[in-house]
Design a protein around this motif. Structure first.
Motif: not given
Length: 362
Positions: A15-18, A32-38, A73-78, A286-294
């Motif tokens: 999830r992009p944060i910062g 975004f300057a940081a990411v939350e990893l869960s 995969t998620l990083w590329t999509r973000l 909602i920023g987490m949804l960028h990890g879907l690549g759409c």
């Protein structure tokens, strides 16, 4: 972060944060300057930690191989810009936030039902939205508000048909808000360039092959249940990640059915089978949804949660809340805003962009 100890059976999320500085989010104006990893295993979600974007390579190097592949995969999509949407009226650039105007030709929609029952009024409303800056006008002939009754196909066609005919040949950027393949086909033949389906092409089995053959962009929206029953005590294990997982599976299914991934847009479905708390959780994350690549579409205009938060105000008095939620979405890189109030939203978007430009983030 104890990354090496994470179970390879866990599912990883970023999830992009910062927000406000750092890397462009999905190639847009938000950063975004940081990411939350869960991670999630069964129904247990663990927030493992946060890291700065410049530390991404170090983080992925410490993950087990399966989770490292998921991270990549998620990083590329973000971080990858979204492709422009190909419409009959031209390419729609998603590096800049875009506004979709709502045009309901229904007698019972929660906010504007009955206002556009005359096709001439509907045509004039569409023209006014485009003149105010709307990149798309979304025409709908079936109310999908909570408890809305089923609308027969012939009735829906009778509502949208004359409006489509009145707009045909005007070069209008149109989308069709429907769950029915026959309505989609009617609209696409009249020049509409995008399908917006609250059932994510699952209601009518003919919609997926139709959209695949048409090659048009499509919005896949998450909803728990049908309009008649979706607000009957909706429940989630973890709303944000449940919606993410559902949309990810639906994207895979629609892509397997022949729709190119760069033509798929996702919508978390605010108000569709969610409590107020669920809706706020989705908007805040909602920023987490960028990890879907759409690209992400956010529809919060005049929604009930605004009225509940502000003392049960009526739909026509919810502009302030609508703009607040829309801007929260823009801060997290949302590409499309679906709204009733196009001029006010366009003004808010322009001011938001000017603020980003003044900080050297244009």
């Amino acid at each position: 972060m104890k990354l090496e100890r994470l179970s390879t059976g866990a599912k990883l999320y970023l999830r992009p944060i910062g927000l406000g500085s750092g890397l462009p989010l999905a190639g847009g104006r938000a950063r975004f300057a940081a990411v939350e990893l869960s991670v999630r295993q069964v129904d247990v979600v663990e927030i493992v930690g946060t890291f700065a974007v410049e530390d991404a390579a170090n983080v992925v190097a410490r993950l087990p191989a399966v989770l490292a592949a998921r991270f990549d995969t998620l990083w590329t999509r973000l971080t990858t810009p979204r492709a422009a949407l190909a419409l009959p009226t031209g390419a729609l650039d998603l590096a800049t936030p875009q506004v979709m105007g709502i045009l309901n030709v229904t007698p019972d929609s929660f906010s504007d039902g009955g206002r556009h029952d005359d096709p001439a009024k509907a045509v004039a409303a569409a023209q006014a939205m485009v003149a105010a800056g709307a990149a798309l006008v979304d025409i709908g002939g079936e109310s999908t508000r909570p408890r809305a009754p089923h609308v027969p196909l012939d009735v829906e066609l009778a509502r949208v048909g004359p409006v489509l005919d009145g707009l045909q040949g005007q070069g209008m950027p149109l989308s069709i808000d429907t769950r029915q393949s026959a309505v989609m086909a009617r609209a696409l033949a009249a020049g509409a360039g995008l399908v917006n389906d609250v059932s994510a092409l699952a209601h009518d089995p003919q919609t997926l092959p139709l959209v695949a053959a048409a090659g048009c962009p499509v919005v896949l929206m998450h909803a728990q249940g049908t309009p008649q029953h979706m607000q009957d005590a909706p429940q989630y294990d973890n709303c944000l990640r449940d919606v993410f997982d559902w949309l990810e599976a639906r994207i895979d299914a629609v892509a397997a059915g022949g729709v190119a991934r760069d033509r798929i847009i996702v919508d978390p479905g605010i108000g569709f089978g969610k409590t107020i708390a669920h809706n706020l959780e989705l908007i805040a994350g909602i920023g987490m949804l960028h990890g879907l690549g759409c690209p992400i579409l956010l529809g919060v205009s005049r929604k009930k949660l605004i009225g509940v938060i502000d003392g049960d105000v009526e739909a026509h008095d919810r502009l302030g809340g609508s703009l607040t939620l829309a801007l929260a979405g823009l801060d997290q890189g949302v590409q499309l805003l679906r709204v009733h109030d196009v001029p006010a939203t366009m003004q808010a978007v322009r001011v938001w962009q000017a603020l980003r430009a003044s900080g050297g983030q244009a």
